[in-house]
Every structure is written in structure tokens, then in C-alpha cells.
Design a protein around this motif. Structure first.
Motif, PDB file in Angstrom:
ATOM      1  N   LEU A   1      70.727  66.371  75.390  1.00 51.92           N
ATOM      2  CA  LEU A   1      69.576  65.576  76.018  1.00 51.92           C
ATOM      3  C   LEU A   1      69.343  65.885  77.588  1.00 51.92           C
ATOM      4  N   ALA A   2      68.465  66.418  77.662  1.00 51.02           N
ATOM      5  CA  ALA A   2      68.370  66.758  79.254  1.00 51.02           C
ATOM      6  C   ALA A   2      68.037  65.517  80.096  1.00 51.02           C
TER       7      ALA A   2
ATOM      8  N   GLU B   1      66.717  65.833  98.159  1.00 52.87           N
ATOM      9  CA  GLU B   1      67.624  65.018  97.423  1.00 52.87           C
ATOM     10  C   GLU B   1      66.872  63.960  96.225  1.00 52.87           C
ATOM     11  N   ARG B   2      67.335  63.974  95.309  1.00 50.48           N
ATOM     12  CA  ARG B   2      66.917  63.069  93.990  1.00 50.48           C
ATOM     13  C   ARG B   2      67.815  62.073  93.783  1.00 50.48           C
TER      14      ARG B   2
ATOM     15  N   ILE C   1      61.108  64.096  86.935  1.00 47.69           N
ATOM     16  CA  ILE C   1      62.625  64.732  87.181  1.00 47.69           C
ATOM     17  C   ILE C   1      62.442  66.057  88.095  1.00 47.69           C
ATOM     18  N   HIS C   2      61.424  66.876  87.711  1.00 46.52           N
ATOM     19  CA  HIS C   2      61.080  68.320  88.276  1.00 46.52           C
ATOM     20  C   HIS C   2      60.205  68.038  89.575  1.00 46.52           C
ATOM     21  N   PHE C   3      60.260  66.978  90.183  1.00 45.78           N
ATOM     22  CA  PHE C   3      59.016  66.889  91.212  1.00 45.78           C
ATOM     23  C   PHE C   3      59.298  67.937  92.398  1.00 45.78           C
ATOM     24  N   ALA C   4      60.375  68.050  92.860  1.00 39.43           N
ATOM     25  CA  ALA C   4      60.368  68.993  94.030  1.00 39.43           C
ATOM     26  C   ALA C   4      60.278  70.488  93.418  1.00 39.43           C
TER      27      ALA C   4
ATOM     28  N   ASN D   1      60.751  74.225  85.250  1.00 37.86           N
ATOM     29  CA  ASN D   1      62.062  73.729  84.468  1.00 37.86           C
ATOM     30  C   ASN D   1      63.218  74.357  84.968  1.00 37.86           C
ATOM     31  N   TRP D   2      64.331  73.986  85.205  1.00 38.38           N
ATOM     32  CA  TRP D   2      65.462  75.064  85.380  1.00 38.38           C
ATOM     33  C   TRP D   2      66.293  75.521  84.160  1.00 38.38           C
TER      34      TRP D   2
END
Length: 522
Positions: free
Chosen positions: A84-85, A395-396, A472-475, A492-493
Motif C-alpha cells: 500500500l502506497a 516539507e509534507r 500526496i504528490h502535490f509538490a 508519481n515517484w
């Protein structure tokens, strides 16, 4: 006046997802909006029962209230929690994790412990569906040291466990947990929710101890399974104001229907020994800021911000002491921080500043930590300037257990575009950001609750605490947008993962180029 945070809790779901989420939607329309739905007990059922979840995973049906679940209570359910991511099962459905403390944006603290007590609870770690003494101690540690150091400990708002505490009801003792009893007694939740069957005890008061002189009240509530034939209560709604923001009178005021605390004089049968019980309390009093130990004649103003203990470093991917840290990604190591290549980097110069020990966010840093963090930032700014580039740090502190600062550079001519790109994406996701001056102290950051921030090349800082449904991937969404790097395929990383040889080559190249600016070798 603050109306409080609205929360829903349900018992065993056992695959009845359609019935649950339809009921939650009705309750939310009638009495909401609710900020969170928490599920205790068995969330998944047998294989065929779980097919109802497919429609939600595919987006054909929506979950209207953000839902957080505990982990498995049986070995065969472990497969549903694999790969799970960030704990996300589908949109608005998230696995909280094995154990921890989840703080809502309002400051409400929810402590949680997944699974059932292991047969050999003295082991350092149990199976995926079991918890041990080490898990219980870790949750207690997190609760005690996250207090507001300017006041005595006031407890947490909610404790979630699937298993009952020993001593609550005689008939349940055979399947109840003494470790859960110990945890409840130590962290003093206002509400303790469990699964198995519907039962609500009268309120009871936890005894005073070394952490507080207040007798704090707990309400124990066990919920039935969703759709049970007896039509017993399986869903519970409550409105809470965080304990740290509540009037002390409201927390200690007694009611006429209280019962004696079921955990006083409880024989824990060796589950917790005396050294376990006092270990963290001693640390709690020795912490900088809010410490009860004062040097004679010390009149200096003490830093009263809460501190997080250095715990569970062996199980965190980013702690240097962890066997799971990917050491080939490390570029250079300081005393409190290290520099590493980002996993799934956007480009060859996408790096991260990470704390060497277990610190959840920059808001929890000490002044000494902050000083070295600034050294890393200044060194990176100077390095990228030689390449004709400017730097953005993000930073998140949301769905992330360890402090991670992403570092990405852009051509100098793009500097003015970065803030506009953040504003455009914020509008797209309906987010509101506050603009602050240069981030020069941990005291500028929220003491409690999640946040996201971006330090821009013009020395201004964008920050939001509007973390409900935060992407989650906002930045990366911002960085990869058409206005900046124009590479949407890299948002997406996981789509940017490199093989180990490529990662090693990137690290070697960066380390060599960065060497003239690397102060850690001094």
C-alpha cells in the motif's frame, strides 16, 4: 466558538462495505460533516465478501467521509494490507498502520493499536496481525511526549484498538488483553473504542500518576459488527474539542454515574514490569522544555515546544540506524541530518535532506537541529547557484512518519514562476496557502497537526494546514507542471524508479560536484 471536530467510529465491517458506506453517507448528510471515520476490528471479510470494495477502488462508487482502518486481526487478512502506497487502499480509504498517534488538523489526537496481543508479547516485534509489549510502549511514548510542555499531561482524545482491555468485563477476560489495559491506563484516553460486541461502560477515572495530578475521565465503548442480526449499535458519532484546547474544568468535572476504574490494582501477570512502566516517564520529565528538573539559579527562558523521543529507529526507512535504509542513496552525513538522492527522482539533482534520527517534522526540531538544517540549505543554495539555478525546499508533514525535505532546483529565469505554479495548483485542488517570511525558526511552524510548506527562491514561505484530502504528490504536481519542468509523467515517484546502478551513478556524480560546499567534512 469552536463547535469541535465531528468523528464517526464503527466496529467490525467484515466486508460489508456497501452497507457501511451507504449508512455513513446518510449520517453525514443528516448530522455532518464528519472529518473522519475510524474502523476498529475486522475491516475485511472472507474473499468473496471483499468484492464489494472493487467498485470503490475503480471509482464507480465514492466514499464520502475519509475512512481510516486498523490492521489485520488474523494472519489470512495480512495480504489485504500489502504493497500500500502511504497506506492508501483507494480514494478516502487508508490503513492507519500497525500503531501510532494520528493528529487531525484540529489538534484532536487519535492513538491506535492494530491486531491482537501476541502469545509471546515480550518479543520485540510480532506478526503483522499481532502486537507486542514493544508496540504498546511505543504508542505510550508517542502520547506522553506529544503533550504541551507548558501544562501537565491531559491524556489523548481517542484510543482505537480491536481487542478489549482486560478487566473491563469478567466474561471478556479470556479474550481480552492486559497490554491494552496497561496502554489505556497510561495514556488516559477520553474515549476508548473497541470491536466485538456492543457495550458502553459508565465513565471512570484514571488514577493520578507521575505524568499528571489530574484524575482524567475515560469512556469505554465497544461496537458491534456492521449489519448484525441483533441490530446492535455498530456506529458511533461524537464531537470533540482537543484535550489541549479544552477547559481543564471540563476534563476533571465528575458526573454522578461514574464507576471505579477497572484497571486499578489490576494484576497484569508480568505483561508489564516495573522498569517498563517507569522508563518513558523518566524520559518525559528529563525532556528539554517543560522539564520539572531545573538547575538552581537558571532563570533563562526555556524552549517549551514539545519534543518527540528517538524511538523505533530500527523500523523507519529513513533513520540511519535502521537496517532498511538504502545507504547507497546517501550523499553526505552530518551530525543531525544527511543528504540523499530522492527515491524515484524527477531529475539527477533531485535530493532530500533527512534527519538522522527519528523526528517526524521540522516543527519538532531543537535549535541545534535547526542550525545544521540551515547549513545544509545554504550549502545547497550556493552549489546550485554555480549551476545558474535557484532552489525550492518542500516539507509534507502528512502521511509521513519521518522528517523529509525535498530539494529541487530550477533555472534562474524560472524563479518567478515557482510561486505562481504553487498558486495555480492550490486553486486546482481548492487549497489555501498563507505566505510567511523566510523560515528562520521551528517556532514559525504549527506545534500540532499536519502541514505542508514550500520555501521559495525569493525567501518567502508558503504554508497550509488545510490537509483534509491533501494530494500526496502535490509538490511533484507543481514541479512537473507545464509552467516549470513540463514532465507530468513524473508526478508519481514510483513511475521514476531507477535501478540500483543508476542510483549509485547519480549519487557519485552529485557527491563529486557538491564536495566544495560539503561542510560535513570540515
Amino acid at each position: 466558538m469552536d463547535a469541535g471536530t465531528k468523528i464517526l467510529v464503527v466496529g467490525d465491517v467484515r466486508g460489508r462495505f456497501k452497507q457501511l458506506f451507504q449508512r455513513v453517507e446518510q449520517v453525514n448528510k443528516k448530522a455532518g460533516p464528519f472529518e473522519i471515520l475510524c474502523c476498529v476490528g475486522d475491516f475485511f471479510g472472507e474473499d468473496k465478501q471483499n468484492e464489494e470494495l472493487i467498485a470503490y477502488k475503480n471509482g464507480f462508487k465514492n466514499i464520502t467521509v475519509p475512512t481510516y482502518i486498523l490492521g489485520p486481526n488474523k494472519k489470512e487478512h495480512g495480504e489485504y494490507f500489502e504493497n500500500l502506497a502511504d497506506g492508501e487502499i483507494c480514494t478516502n480509504l487508508t490503513y492507519l498502520g500497525r500503531r501510532g498517534v494520528y493528529t487531525l488538523s484540529s489538534g484532536v489526537k487519535i492513538a491506535y493499536l492494530s491486531g491482537l496481543e501476541a502469545a509471546n508479547s515480550g518479543e520485540s516485534s510480532g506478526s503483522e496481525h499481532e502486537f507486542t509489549k514493544a508496540d504498546v510502549i511505543a504508542v505510550r511514548n508517542s502520547c506522553l511526549v506529544s503533550k504541551n510542555c507548558s501544562t501537565e499531561y491531559r491524556g489523548v482524545d481517542v484510543l482505537l484498538t480491536s481487542q478489549w482491555p482486560f478487566g473491563m468485563q469478567e466474561k471478556e477476560n479470556a479474550t481480552a488483553s492486559k497490554l491494552v489495559s496497561f496502554l489505556c491506563r497510561e495514556i488516559k484516553p477520553r474515549y476508548h473504542f473497541c470491536a466485538r460486541s456492543h457495550y458502553e461502560s459508565a465513565p471512570f477515572r484514571m488514577p493520578k500518576d507521575e505524568t499528571t495530578q489530574f484524575e482524567l475521565c475515560t469512556r469505554f465503548i465497544s461496537l458491534a459488527d456492521v449489519g448484525n442480526a441483533e441490530k446492535a449499535k455498530y456506529i458511533y458519532a461524537l464531537t470533540l474539542k482537543p484535550v489541549d484546547k479544552s477547559r481543564l474544568l471540563d476534563l476533571v468535572q465528575k458526573t454522578t454515574n461514574e464507576i471505579p476504574c477497572p484497571f486499578i490494582g489490576l494484576d497484569l501477570g508480568g505483561a508489564i514490569n516495573k522498569s517498563d512502566s517507569s522508563e518513558t516517564r523518566q524520559y518525559f520529565y528529563d525532556m528539554d522544555g517543560g522539564s520539572r528538573k531545573r538547575q538552581s539559579g537558571d532563570n533563562n527562558r526555556r524552549d517549551k515546544r514539545p519534543r518527540i523521543p528517538q524511538i523505533e529507529q530500527d523500523k523507519c526507512w529513513f533513520c540511519l540506524s535502521s537496517p532498511d535504509v538504502e545507504k547507497h542513496l546517501i550523499i553526505t552525513v552530518g551530525e543531525h541530518f544527511y543528504l540523499a538522492l530522492a527515491k524515484g527522482p524527477i531529475n539527477k539533482h533531485h535530493v532530500m535532506i533527512l534527519s538522522t534520527k527519528h523526528v517526524p517534522c521540522a516543527a519538532q526540531l531543537s535549535p541545534e537541529d535547526w542550525e545544521e538544517l540551515n547549513k545544509f540549505k545554504m550549502a545547497l543554495k550556493k552549489f546550485f547557484k554555480t549551476l545558474g539555478q535557484v532552489v525550492c525546499f518542500t516539507e509534507r508533514h502528512y502521511k509521513s512518519v519521518h522528517l523529509q525535505i525535498n530539494v529541487l532546483a530550477f533555472e534562474e529565469g524560472y524563479a518567478w514562476k515557482i510561486k505562481h505554479s504553487f498558486e495555480d495548483k492550490a486553486e486546482e485542488f481548492n487549497l489555501e496557502f498563507e505566505t510567511l517570511p523566510a523560515l528562520d525558526s521551528e517556532k514559525m511552524l504549527p506545534e500540532m497537526g499536519p502541514y505542508f510548506l514550500a520555501e521559495l527562491p525569493d525567501d518567502s514561505t508558503l504554508i497550509t494546514r488545510q490537509m483534509k484530502h491533501f494530494p500526496i504528490h502535490f509538490a511533484r504536481d507543481v514541479f512537473c507542471s507545464e509552467n516549470l519542468l513540463n514532465c507530468d509523467e513524473k508526478v508519481n515517484w514510483k513511475d521514476c524508479l531507477l535501478d540500483k546502478n543508476e542510483e549509485v551513478a547519480y549519487v557519485e556524480d552529485f557527491r563529486k560536484a557538491f564536495a566544495p560546499f560539503d561542510f560535513t567534512d570540515d
